[in-house]
Design a protein around this motif. Structure first.
Motif, PDB file in Angstrom:
ATOM      1  N   ALA A 142     -53.326   7.359 -55.494  1.00 36.26           N
ATOM      2  CA  ALA A 142     -52.427   7.275 -54.484  1.00 36.26           C
ATOM      3  C   ALA A 142     -51.397   6.231 -54.769  1.00 36.26           C
ATOM      4  CB  ALA A 142     -53.481   6.898 -53.164  1.00 36.26           C
ATOM      5  N   VAL A 143     -50.345   6.397 -54.212  1.00 35.90           N
ATOM      6  CA  VAL A 143     -49.137   5.428 -54.171  1.00 35.90           C
ATOM      7  C   VAL A 143     -48.593   5.175 -53.009  1.00 35.90           C
ATOM      8  CG1 VAL A 143     -46.785   5.130 -55.278  1.00 35.90           C
ATOM      9  CG2 VAL A 143     -48.659   6.274 -56.729  1.00 35.90           C
ATOM     10  N   SER A 144     -48.291   3.919 -52.808  1.00 36.03           N
ATOM     11  CA  SER A 144     -47.606   3.415 -51.502  1.00 36.03           C
ATOM     12  C   SER A 144     -46.261   3.327 -51.731  1.00 36.03           C
ATOM     13  CB  SER A 144     -48.322   2.095 -50.998  1.00 36.03           C
ATOM     14  OG  SER A 144     -49.646   2.395 -50.746  1.00 36.03           O
ATOM     15  N   PHE A 145     -45.317   3.687 -51.052  1.00 35.76           N
ATOM     16  CA  PHE A 145     -43.828   3.331 -50.992  1.00 35.76           C
ATOM     17  C   PHE A 145     -43.399   2.439 -50.069  1.00 35.76           C
ATOM     18  CE2 PHE A 145     -44.661   7.552 -52.780  1.00 35.76           C
ATOM     19  CZ  PHE A 145     -44.131   7.416 -53.890  1.00 35.76           C
ATOM     20  N   ARG A 146     -44.101   2.025 -48.816  1.00 33.78           N
ATOM     21  CA  ARG A 146     -43.649   1.303 -47.762  1.00 33.78           C
ATOM     22  C   ARG A 146     -44.933   0.780 -47.026  1.00 33.78           C
ATOM     23  NH1 ARG A 146     -38.711   2.670 -45.668  1.00 33.78           N
ATOM     24  NH2 ARG A 146     -37.681   4.366 -46.766  1.00 33.78           N
ATOM     25  N   ALA A 147     -44.603  -0.488 -46.570  1.00 29.83           N
ATOM     26  CA  ALA A 147     -45.679  -1.257 -45.998  1.00 29.83           C
ATOM     27  C   ALA A 147     -45.737  -0.673 -44.542  1.00 29.83           C
ATOM     28  CB  ALA A 147     -44.828  -2.676 -45.822  1.00 29.83           C
ATOM     29  N   PRO A 148     -46.878  -0.620 -43.828  1.00 29.52           N
ATOM     30  CA  PRO A 148     -47.010  -0.090 -42.453  1.00 29.52           C
ATOM     31  C   PRO A 148     -46.010   0.015 -41.342  1.00 29.52           C
ATOM     32  CG  PRO A 148     -48.921  -1.133 -43.145  1.00 29.52           C
ATOM     33  CD  PRO A 148     -48.217  -1.327 -44.289  1.00 29.52           C
ATOM     34  N   ASN A 149     -45.049  -1.198 -41.696  1.00 28.56           N
ATOM     35  CA  ASN A 149     -44.079  -1.208 -40.596  1.00 28.56           C
ATOM     36  C   ASN A 149     -42.865  -0.657 -41.208  1.00 28.56           C
ATOM     37  OD1 ASN A 149     -42.969  -2.973 -42.887  1.00 28.56           O
ATOM     38  ND2 ASN A 149     -42.845  -4.745 -41.811  1.00 28.56           N
ATOM     39  N   GLY A 150     -42.841   0.026 -42.318  1.00 28.67           N
ATOM     40  CA  GLY A 150     -41.755   0.922 -43.047  1.00 28.67           C
ATOM     41  C   GLY A 150     -40.994   0.120 -43.906  1.00 28.67           C
ATOM     42  N   SER A 151     -41.114  -1.090 -44.220  1.00 28.61           N
ATOM     43  CA  SER A 151     -40.501  -1.800 -45.180  1.00 28.61           C
ATOM     44  C   SER A 151     -40.582  -1.174 -46.460  1.00 28.61           C
ATOM     45  CB  SER A 151     -40.752  -3.391 -45.304  1.00 28.61           C
ATOM     46  OG  SER A 151     -40.662  -3.790 -44.024  1.00 28.61           O
ATOM     47  N   PRO A 152     -39.418  -0.833 -47.443  1.00 31.63           N
ATOM     48  CA  PRO A 152     -39.679  -0.278 -48.586  1.00 31.63           C
ATOM     49  C   PRO A 152     -40.445  -1.325 -49.499  1.00 31.63           C
ATOM     50  CG  PRO A 152     -37.627   0.109 -47.782  1.00 31.63           C
ATOM     51  CD  PRO A 152     -38.251  -0.782 -46.920  1.00 31.63           C
ATOM     52  N   LEU A 153     -41.440  -0.880 -50.402  1.00 25.77           N
ATOM     53  CA  LEU A 153     -42.077  -1.894 -51.148  1.00 25.77           C
ATOM     54  C   LEU A 153     -41.011  -2.084 -52.506  1.00 25.77           C
ATOM     55  CD1 LEU A 153     -45.853  -0.376 -51.087  1.00 25.77           C
ATOM     56  CD2 LEU A 153     -44.760  -2.505 -49.938  1.00 25.77           C
ATOM     57  N   TRP A 154     -40.307  -1.212 -52.606  1.00 30.92           N
ATOM     58  CA  TRP A 154     -39.242  -1.391 -53.918  1.00 30.92           C
ATOM     59  C   TRP A 154     -38.092  -2.301 -53.813  1.00 30.92           C
ATOM     60  CZ3 TRP A 154     -39.388   3.219 -51.165  1.00 30.92           C
ATOM     61  CH2 TRP A 154     -38.336   3.484 -50.545  1.00 30.92           C
ATOM     62  N   LYS A 155     -38.282  -3.034 -52.405  1.00 30.12           N
ATOM     63  CA  LYS A 155     -37.223  -4.050 -52.130  1.00 30.12           C
ATOM     64  C   LYS A 155     -37.819  -5.415 -52.232  1.00 30.12           C
ATOM     65  CE  LYS A 155     -33.792  -2.045 -49.619  1.00 30.12           C
ATOM     66  NZ  LYS A 155     -32.662  -1.859 -48.397  1.00 30.12           N
ATOM     67  N   GLY A 156     -39.045  -5.415 -52.761  1.00 27.72           N
ATOM     68  CA  GLY A 156     -39.562  -6.839 -53.012  1.00 27.72           C
ATOM     69  C   GLY A 156     -40.749  -7.221 -52.385  1.00 27.72           C
ATOM     70  N   SER A 157     -41.060  -6.334 -51.438  1.00 25.24           N
ATOM     71  CA  SER A 157     -42.318  -6.579 -50.712  1.00 25.24           C
ATOM     72  C   SER A 157     -43.650  -6.486 -51.361  1.00 25.24           C
ATOM     73  CB  SER A 157     -42.363  -5.541 -49.416  1.00 25.24           C
ATOM     74  OG  SER A 157     -41.192  -5.642 -48.950  1.00 25.24           O
ATOM     75  N   GLY A 158     -43.667  -6.161 -52.725  1.00 20.15           N
ATOM     76  CA  GLY A 158     -44.812  -5.982 -53.512  1.00 20.15           C
ATOM     77  C   GLY A 158     -44.947  -4.494 -53.790  1.00 20.15           C
TER      78      GLY A 158
END
Length: 190
Positions: A142-158
């Protein structure tokens, strides 16, 4: 007894060279970050009217399962593909190509996947899912692309490649947070 430090005076020329070297490194870093962020500017995906990457609405999160077709990894814009799920076909918008590469997710035409993401109709009348997470049932990856609030993980959210809590990638194996049918009716994961 505490150690004593001596401060030495550095000549103007040496200080200037050190400052110049530091500025050169900083400029390189800014150019690198700028080029990565340039790919991340919000744009409209094709004729859909769907904003990417900001087109994620936590109120419309739902789940769809099916087979992948027309898998595309463009140089600019999101990795995307068609998902045939029962009587519905969705266009799935995942992530920038470089983030997809880092995830090591192996998807090609015919792969069975489960997608959790924000569902919507485009202006072109087609169904879209802005992916939050993708699960490969055959491997359990499984791969997550976004946090539950929709913030893209590739933009520095981890980054979350197979980790996380309470979703597909949960180390606990939990499958919580699934909303009901299309649009989630406000019952989706928040």
């Amino acid at each position: 007894m505490p150690a004593r430090f001596q401060i030495k005076r550095v000549g103007n020329r040496t200080a200037g060279l050190v400052l110049l070297a530091l500025m050169g490194g900083a400029c390189f870093f800014l150019v690198l970050v700028g080029s990565l962020m340039a790919e991340e500017k919000d744009s409209i995906f094709g004729e859909s009217g769907i904003h990417y990457p900001s087109g994620f609405d936590p109120n419309t999160v739902g789940v769809a399962q099916g087979k992948v077709s027309h898998f595309t990894r463009p140089e600019k814009g999101p990795v995307h593909f068609q998902l045939a799920s029962g009587r519905e076909t969705f266009t799935v918008l995942a992530s920038p190509n470089w983030y997809w590469n880092d995830s090591q997710l192996k998807v090609s035409d015919g792969t069975e996947v489960v997608i959790r993401g924000s569902k919507s109709y485009g202006k072109d009348g087609r169904l879209y899912i802005v992916a939050e997470e993708i699960l490969l049932p055959a491997t359990g990856q499984a791969v997550s692309f976004r946090a539950p609030n929709g913030s893209p993980l590739w933009k520095g959210s981890g980054r979350s490649f197979g980790g996380g809590s309470g979703g597909f990638g949960s180390s606990s194996g939990a499958k919580g947070g699934f909303g009901g049918g299309f649009g989630g009716g406000g019952r989706g994961r928040r």
